[in-house]
Motif scaffolding. Structure first.
Motif, PDB file in Angstrom:
ATOM      1  N   ALA A 115      52.678 -30.271  17.553  1.00  0.00           N
ATOM      2  CA  ALA A 115      51.734 -30.238  16.442  1.00  0.00           C
ATOM      3  C   ALA A 115      50.312 -29.976  16.915  1.00  0.00           C
ATOM      4  CB  ALA A 115      51.794 -31.555  15.669  1.00  0.00           C
ATOM      5  N   ALA A 116      49.975 -30.514  18.090  1.00  0.00           N
ATOM      6  CA  ALA A 116      48.602 -30.391  18.583  1.00  0.00           C
ATOM      7  C   ALA A 116      48.328 -29.069  19.276  1.00  0.00           C
ATOM      8  CB  ALA A 116      48.314 -31.542  19.550  1.00  0.00           C
ATOM      9  N   SER A 117      49.341 -28.250  19.452  1.00  0.00           N
ATOM     10  CA  SER A 117      49.199 -27.076  20.316  1.00  0.00           C
ATOM     11  C   SER A 117      48.491 -25.900  19.663  1.00  0.00           C
ATOM     12  CB  SER A 117      50.583 -26.631  20.811  1.00  0.00           C
ATOM     13  OG  SER A 117      51.387 -26.207  19.712  1.00  0.00           O
ATOM     14  N   PRO A 119      45.715 -24.532  16.245  1.00  0.00           N
ATOM     15  CA  PRO A 119      44.794 -24.960  15.186  1.00  0.00           C
ATOM     16  C   PRO A 119      45.505 -25.251  13.870  1.00  0.00           C
ATOM     17  CG  PRO A 119      43.865 -23.112  16.402  1.00  0.00           C
ATOM     18  CD  PRO A 119      45.285 -23.271  16.889  1.00  0.00           C
ATOM     19  N   ALA A 120      46.487 -24.424  13.525  1.00  0.00           N
ATOM     20  CA  ALA A 120      47.213 -24.649  12.273  1.00  0.00           C
ATOM     21  C   ALA A 120      48.021 -25.940  12.330  1.00  0.00           C
ATOM     22  CB  ALA A 120      48.141 -23.464  11.992  1.00  0.00           C
ATOM     23  N   GLY A 121      48.619 -26.218  13.489  1.00  0.00           N
ATOM     24  CA  GLY A 121      49.394 -27.445  13.629  1.00  0.00           C
ATOM     25  C   GLY A 121      48.523 -28.679  13.560  1.00  0.00           C
ATOM     26  N   ARG A 122      47.360 -28.608  14.184  1.00  0.00           N
ATOM     27  CA  ARG A 122      46.443 -29.747  14.134  1.00  0.00           C
ATOM     28  C   ARG A 122      45.941 -29.986  12.709  1.00  0.00           C
ATOM     29  NH1 ARG A 122      44.937 -27.270  19.171  1.00  0.00           N
ATOM     30  NH2 ARG A 122      43.178 -26.147  18.231  1.00  0.00           N
ATOM     31  N   GLU A 123      45.676 -28.904  11.999  1.00  0.00           N
ATOM     32  CA  GLU A 123      45.204 -29.042  10.616  1.00  0.00           C
ATOM     33  C   GLU A 123      46.287 -29.648   9.725  1.00  0.00           C
ATOM     34  OE1 GLU A 123      43.280 -26.298   7.009  1.00  0.00           O
ATOM     35  OE2 GLU A 123      43.855 -25.388   8.927  1.00  0.00           O
ATOM     36  N   ASP A 139      43.706 -47.936   4.776  1.00  0.00           N
ATOM     37  CA  ASP A 139      42.323 -47.930   5.249  1.00  0.00           C
ATOM     38  C   ASP A 139      42.094 -47.046   6.471  1.00  0.00           C
ATOM     39  OD1 ASP A 139      41.127 -49.938   3.409  1.00  0.00           O
ATOM     40  OD2 ASP A 139      42.641 -51.240   4.319  1.00  0.00           O
ATOM     41  N   GLY A 140      43.126 -46.368   6.939  1.00  0.00           N
ATOM     42  CA  GLY A 140      42.922 -45.497   8.081  1.00  0.00           C
ATOM     43  C   GLY A 140      44.210 -45.184   8.810  1.00  0.00           C
ATOM     44  N   LEU A 141      44.066 -44.526   9.956  1.00  0.00           N
ATOM     45  CA  LEU A 141      45.204 -44.042  10.736  1.00  0.00           C
ATOM     46  C   LEU A 141      45.090 -44.519  12.173  1.00  0.00           C
ATOM     47  CD1 LEU A 141      47.696 -42.019  10.501  1.00  0.00           C
ATOM     48  CD2 LEU A 141      46.214 -40.403  11.710  1.00  0.00           C
ATOM     49  N   ASP A 142      46.231 -44.839  12.764  1.00  0.00           N
ATOM     50  CA  ASP A 142      46.352 -45.152  14.183  1.00  0.00           C
ATOM     51  C   ASP A 142      47.326 -44.146  14.783  1.00  0.00           C
ATOM     52  OD1 ASP A 142      46.050 -47.190  16.505  1.00  0.00           O
ATOM     53  OD2 ASP A 142      48.226 -47.009  16.282  1.00  0.00           O
ATOM     54  N   VAL A 143      46.916 -43.461  15.835  1.00  0.00           N
ATOM     55  CA  VAL A 143      47.759 -42.451  16.478  1.00  0.00           C
ATOM     56  C   VAL A 143      48.370 -43.050  17.734  1.00  0.00           C
ATOM     57  CG1 VAL A 143      47.838 -40.166  17.520  1.00  0.00           C
ATOM     58  CG2 VAL A 143      46.361 -40.582  15.534  1.00  0.00           C
ATOM     59  N   ASP A 144      49.699 -43.115  17.766  1.00  0.00           N
ATOM     60  CA  ASP A 144      50.419 -43.724  18.883  1.00  0.00           C
ATOM     61  C   ASP A 144      51.301 -42.668  19.551  1.00  0.00           C
ATOM     62  OD1 ASP A 144      51.665 -45.367  20.677  1.00  0.00           O
ATOM     63  OD2 ASP A 144      52.668 -46.627  19.201  1.00  0.00           O
ATOM     64  N   TRP A 145      50.663 -41.806  20.297  1.00  0.00           N
ATOM     65  CA  TRP A 145      51.352 -40.751  21.055  1.00  0.00           C
ATOM     66  C   TRP A 145      51.594 -41.292  22.453  1.00  0.00           C
ATOM     67  CZ3 TRP A 145      48.938 -35.144  21.639  1.00  0.00           C
ATOM     68  CH2 TRP A 145      49.756 -34.362  22.460  1.00  0.00           C
ATOM     69  N   GLU A 146      52.868 -41.519  22.792  1.00  0.00           N
ATOM     70  CA  GLU A 146      53.215 -42.121  24.082  1.00  0.00           C
ATOM     71  C   GLU A 146      54.017 -41.133  24.949  1.00  0.00           C
ATOM     72  OE1 GLU A 146      54.748 -46.107  23.865  1.00  0.00           O
ATOM     73  OE2 GLU A 146      53.735 -46.499  21.977  1.00  0.00           O
ATOM     74  N   TYR A 147      53.306 -40.330  25.779  1.00  0.00           N
ATOM     75  CA  TYR A 147      51.882 -40.243  26.022  1.00  0.00           C
ATOM     76  C   TYR A 147      51.537 -38.779  26.193  1.00  0.00           C
ATOM     77  CZ  TYR A 147      52.981 -45.018  27.478  1.00  0.00           C
ATOM     78  OH  TYR A 147      53.456 -46.293  27.531  1.00  0.00           O
ATOM     79  N   PRO A 148      50.290 -38.367  25.861  1.00  0.00           N
ATOM     80  CA  PRO A 148      49.900 -36.974  26.103  1.00  0.00           C
ATOM     81  C   PRO A 148      50.096 -36.587  27.562  1.00  0.00           C
ATOM     82  CG  PRO A 148      48.259 -38.089  24.738  1.00  0.00           C
ATOM     83  CD  PRO A 148      49.217 -39.145  25.214  1.00  0.00           C
ATOM     84  N   SER A 158      53.053 -31.115  27.575  1.00  0.00           N
ATOM     85  CA  SER A 158      52.497 -29.860  28.070  1.00  0.00           C
ATOM     86  C   SER A 158      51.247 -30.158  28.878  1.00  0.00           C
ATOM     87  CB  SER A 158      52.141 -28.938  26.890  1.00  0.00           C
ATOM     88  OG  SER A 158      51.269 -27.904  27.296  1.00  0.00           O
ATOM     89  N   PRO A 159      50.938 -29.326  29.883  1.00  0.00           N
ATOM     90  CA  PRO A 159      49.672 -29.490  30.598  1.00  0.00           C
ATOM     91  C   PRO A 159      48.461 -29.341  29.678  1.00  0.00           C
ATOM     92  CG  PRO A 159      51.164 -28.053  31.820  1.00  0.00           C
ATOM     93  CD  PRO A 159      51.782 -28.270  30.472  1.00  0.00           C
ATOM     94  N   GLU A 160      48.666 -28.715  28.521  1.00  0.00           N
ATOM     95  CA  GLU A 160      47.571 -28.522  27.573  1.00  0.00           C
ATOM     96  C   GLU A 160      47.340 -29.735  26.675  1.00  0.00           C
ATOM     97  OE1 GLU A 160      45.706 -25.813  27.879  1.00  0.00           O
ATOM     98  OE2 GLU A 160      47.060 -25.306  29.531  1.00  0.00           O
ATOM     99  N   ASP A 161      48.183 -30.748  26.799  1.00  0.00           N
ATOM    100  CA  ASP A 161      48.058 -31.920  25.920  1.00  0.00           C
ATOM    101  C   ASP A 161      46.694 -32.582  26.030  1.00  0.00           C
ATOM    102  OD1 ASP A 161      50.612 -31.577  24.964  1.00  0.00           O
ATOM    103  OD2 ASP A 161      51.512 -33.192  26.155  1.00  0.00           O
TER     104      ASP A 161
END
Length: 383
Positions: A115-117, A119-123, A139-148, A158-161
Motif C-alpha cells: 500500500a505504501a509503495s 502515491p495512489a496506494g498511500r492515498e 478519535d484517531g488512528l494508530d498504525v501498527d506495521w510490524e515492521y517496515p 521492501s528496501p523502500e519501506d
C-alpha cells in the motif's frame, strides 16, 4: 447501652456534621482520576471490553481498538469489529475525557509495504482510514506495521519501506486533517495519529526523525524482548539492562534512549507494559534460569492467572532483578522460567516516566487483566 440513650446523641451529631467531610475525602480512584488528570498518558490497547472493568474507565486516557484490517489497500472494519469498537466508545459516558482510536495492523498483518509503495496506494490507505475514523466517531488512528523493511512476521517487505513509511504517515496526517476540518475536529480536538513501534534492530526500516512531525506520540512496544524467536530467556519487558544481558540486548531504557537520540521529544514517548508473561521450558538452571538457553517456548499467561495460580506456587519462586527492575519466576524442579510485569515493575516504570519526563505508559492488552490491578498500579504511579 440502650439505643435511645442520650449519651449517643452528641456522637451522632458530630458524626452527622463530619459525614459530608468524610464523603468528600473518601472519593474513589475513578472519580479522582476524572477530576484531576495527571500530565501523563495511560494508553491501553483493547480488543474488547469487559463490562466489569467500566469502573476504571476514568483512569485511561486513550483506548486503542485492536484491530482494523488492511484489505486490498484500504483500512476497514468488519461488523464484529465495529461492534467491539462501539463498546469502547460507549465508555465516554463514564469518562468524557476518554479518547478511542483505531489501530490497523498487528503481528503477521501484511499489505503495508504494498500500500505504501505508490502515491495512489498511500492515498487510498490514508483516505480510507480517515473515512473510517469519521464514520465510527473515533478519535484517531494508530498504525501498527510490524515492521517496515522486515519480514520476520511473514509479511512482504521492501528496501523502500523506510522512505515509503514516512510518506504513508504524511498522507495519513493530511487525510485526517482534511476529515477533521470537515467534522469540526481541529486544534486540541484534532484526529490523532500514533504508531505502535519496536526498537533496536526492528526499527532499521524506519526514519524515526522523519516520521516524528506527523505523530502525536509513539507507542513503544517495550515488551516481547524475549520470545519464541530469541535464543535465551530473559526479561521480556525489562526496564533496564540486567547484569546478565549480553551485547545490545533490548530494554525499555535502551529503546527510549534510541528514540531520544533520533530527536523525538520525551513527552511523545509512551513506554509499554505487559499484562502477560512468557514461559520457557527445559531452561538451563544457572542464575535461576535468567538469560539462559532453553528447549521449548511454552506460551503466555495473563496477569490474574500468574498472580493466583503461579507466583510462589506449584514450585515457582519469584525473584527480583535490581539492575533490570524486573521480576521473574523460576521452578528449580521443572526448569521452567516465566518473565512478566507486576506491581513492583510497573511502579518502577512509572517512576522512570516521571524522571525522564516521558509521555506515559501504554499496555497490551485490556482484556488480559480483568481486575485492572496493573492498570491501577500504572494510574497510581503516574499521579
Amino acid at each position: 447501652m440502650m439505643r435511645g440513650s442520650s449519651f449517643l446523641r452528641p456522637a451522632r451529631i458530630i458524626s452527622s456534621l463530619l459525614l459530608p467531610i468524610l464523603m468528600l475525602a473518601i472519593q474513589t480512584d475513578a472519580v479522582a482520576a476524572a477530576a484531576s488528570p495527571a500530565p501523563y498518558r495511560i494508553v491501553g490497547y483493547a480488543s474488547g471490553w469487559n463490562p466489569l472493568q467500566t469502573k476504571d474507565a476514568g483512569k485511561i486516557d486513550t483506548l486503542i481498538f485492536a484491530f482494523a484490517q488492511l484489505k486490498n489497500g484500504s483500512v476497514v472494519l468488519d461488523d464484529n469489529g465495529a461492534k467491539r469498537l462501539q463498546d469502547l466508545i460507549a465508555l465516554k459516558s463514564k469518562n468524557p475525557r476518554l479518547k478511542v482510536t483505531i489501530s490497523v495492523g498487528g503481528w503477521t498483518v501484511g499489505g503495508f509495504s504494498e500500500a505504501a509503495s505508490t502515491p495512489a496506494g498511500r492515498e487510498q490507505f490514508a483516505d480510507s482510514a480517515a473515512q473510517l475514523i469519521a464514520a465510527q466517531h473515533a478519535d484517531g488512528l494508530d498504525v501498527d506495521w510490524e515492521y517496515p523493511g522486515h519480514h520476520e512476521s511473514g509479511i512482504k517487505s521492501s528496501p523502500e519501506d523506510k522512505t515509503n513509511f514516512t510518506l504513508l504517515l504524511k498522507a495519513v496526517r493530511a487525510s485526517l486533517d482534511r476529515a477533521g476540518a470537515a467534522n469540526g475536529r481541529t486544534g486540541a480536538n484534532h484526529y490523532m495519529l500514533s504508531v505502535a513501534i519496536a526498537d533496536g534492530p526492528f526499527v532499521s526500516g524506519v526514519d524515526i526523525a522523519a516520521i516524528n512531525p506527523y505523530l502525536d506520540w509513539f507507542n513503544l512496544m517495550t515488551y516481547d524482548f524475549v520470545n519464541s524467536a530469541t535464543p535465551t530467556t530473559g526479561h521480556h519487558t525489562g526496564l533496564h539492562a540486567s547484569a546478565l544481558i549480553t551485547g545490545d540486548g533490548r530494554t525499555t531504557d535502551r529503546a527510549v534512549q534510541q528514540f531520544l537520540a533520533a530527536g523525538v521529544p520525551p513527552q511523545k514517548l509512551v513506554i509499554g507494559a505487559a499484562l502477560y508473561g512468557r514461559e520457557f521450558a527445559d531452561v538451563k538452571p544457572e542464575h535461576n534460569g535468567l538469560y539462559q538457553t532453553y528447549g521449548t517456548y511454552v506460551g503466555g499467561h495473563n496477569w490474574p492467572d500468574l498472580k493466583h495460580d503461579v507466583i510462589n506456587k506449584r514450585g515457582y519462586i519469584r525473584y527480583w532483578d535490581d539492575a533490570a527492575q524486573a521480576p521473574w519466576l523460576w521452578n528449580p524442579k521443572t526448569h521452567h522460567f516465566i518473565t512478566y510485569d507486576d506491581p513492583q515493575s510497573i511502579a518502577a516504570k512509572a517512576a522512570y516516566v516521571k524522571a525522564q519526563h516521558l509521555g506515559g505508559i501504554m499496555y497490551w492488552e485490556q482484556t488480559l487483566d480483568s481486575g485492572d490491578e496493573l492498570l491501577n498500579d500504572m494510574w497510581r504511579g503516574l499521579q
